[in-house]
Design an enzyme around this catalytic site. Structure first.
Site, PDB file in Angstrom:
ATOM      1  N   ARG A 267      -3.229  22.640  12.716  1.00  0.00           N
ATOM      2  CA  ARG A 267      -3.087  23.719  13.690  1.00  0.00           C
ATOM      3  C   ARG A 267      -4.369  23.832  14.506  1.00  0.00           C
ATOM      4  O   ARG A 267      -5.470  23.616  13.991  1.00  0.00           O
ATOM      5  CB  ARG A 267      -2.761  25.047  13.002  1.00  0.00           C
ATOM      6  N   HIS A 315       1.459  18.713  21.427  1.00  0.00           N
ATOM      7  CA  HIS A 315       2.091  19.163  20.174  1.00  0.00           C
ATOM      8  C   HIS A 315       3.443  18.491  19.968  1.00  0.00           C
ATOM      9  O   HIS A 315       4.454  19.146  19.663  1.00  0.00           O
ATOM     10  CB  HIS A 315       2.244  20.691  20.163  1.00  0.00           C
TER      11      HIS A 315
END
Length: 354
Positions: A267, A315
């Site tokens: 993350r 992402h």
């Protein structure tokens, strides 16, 4: 352990876009379970495993009422309502749901953002898709390591400029180099396996320190600086939690030996991006391959976009055409466990949210 439920009184609702073939696979595996699926109420996918669907999609008031009536009648949901934290909060307050299969591996962030009561967190089990994305993320991580070691960013710049360097610059050998992985969960272990196959020496961190097959040294976060002193590359797979926020900061970068390659497939909040840019500028980090960022989409004014030794990936490193099939298979297995009152796999921790 959950109370046993018989298939005859169990209702599952599909809350997110899913191909009919995978819905049929769930029905075939559990023919006595009532599976509610109405594709008219779900936004179309724009690409494989587009769990949120087309943002331009809008239900009519009648469709919106039908959607929520369907979800409120279910004991189990496949996906968060509208694939967001607000949908989770709404169904938790008004439905009878007891278990939700989340689409994301890092579903803890959405669970935390839903701000459920303690009673809600205890009543509703949320399982993530952790592990489903392990291999594609591990492959992407190793691509990042190879890019850094083999100077592909410099080669691309030279090619774009049609420049043939007069002096030949050597690349770095992967075999025999040292890799540190922060987060030796399923993604970290899959990355370690690929790294070992290429001859790398692997060490890493784990919240609960215990031996990991094929990993030389396992420590907790406090031991990370010592591991990095001899590391050639760092791969982060940690989720975003209050405990991991900016864990890889200026102090950690200072502990690295100059020229370390950094890859982030966990993350974005785990890495202090300002400190990373400083480390890139002063040579502590030679290259960074980033699939995740503290703010997404990455703001247009971020220096990361234009840095010559940074790869920005939007992402998408976990995305594969097989994702929906794999998550559905995970759900099918967990549905058997749910009916039998057995512990579910990959339950989101309601305290630490990972």
């Amino acid at each position: 352990m959950m109370n046993t439920m018989t298939p005859e009184n169990l209702t599952v609702a599909i809350a997110v876009p899913l191909e009919a073939e995978h819905v049929e696979a769930i029905k075939a595996a559990h023919p006595a379970v009532c599976v509610l699926y109405d594709p008219e109420l779900l936004p179309p996918e724009r690409f494989p495993a587009d769990h949120a669907g087309d943002p331009a999609f809008a239900r009519t008031p009648e469709q919106e009422a039908r959607y929520w009536d369907m979800l409120r009648s279910a004991d189990v949901l496949y996906g968060f309502p509208n694939e967001n934290a607000a949908g989770l909060a709404k169904i938790a307050a008004s439905g009878k749901v007891r278990w939700i299969q989340a689409m994301a591996a890092g579903a803890g962030g959405a669970v935390k953002a839903a701000n459920l009561s303690e009673a809600g967190l205890q009543r509703i089990a949320v399982t993530s898709s952790a592990g489903v994305h392990g291999l594609p993320l591990a492959e992407f991580a190793m691509m990042g390591v190879l890019n850094g070691f083999k100077r592909t960013a410099e080669m691309a710049a030279d090619q774009a400029a049609r420049h043939w360097p007069e002096l030949r610059t050597p690349t770095r050998l992967v075999s025999g180099s040292n890799l540190v992985i922060t987060g030796l969960g399923e993604i970290g272990v899959a990355t370690a396996r690929l790294a070992r196959a290429m001859g790398m020496n692997v060490s890493g961190t784990k919240r609960t320190v215990k031996p990991v097959s094929g990993v030389g040294t396992v420590t907790d976060a406090d031991g990370l600086p010592a591991l990095l002193a001899n590391a050639d590359a760092l791969v982060n797979t940690l989720p975003g939690t209050p405990y991991t926020e900016k864990m890889i900061n200026a102090g950690i970068f200072a502990a690295m030996k100059p020229g370390t390659v950094v890859v982030n497939v966990g993350r974005g909040t785990v890495i202090d991006e300002d400190a990373l840019l400083d480390a890139l500028d002063n040579g502590q980090v030679s290259y960074a391959c980033l699939d995740v960022f503290a703010v997404e989409p990455l703001p247009r004014d971020s220096r990361l976009w234009g840095h010559p030794r940074v790869m920005v990936s939007p992402h998408t490193s976990a995305l594969s055409g097989a994702e929906n099939r794999l998550i559905a298979g995970r759900f099918i297995e967990n549905l058997s466990r749910f009916q039998a009152g057995e512990p579910l796999l990959h339950v989101v921790d309601p305290v630490h949210f990972y």
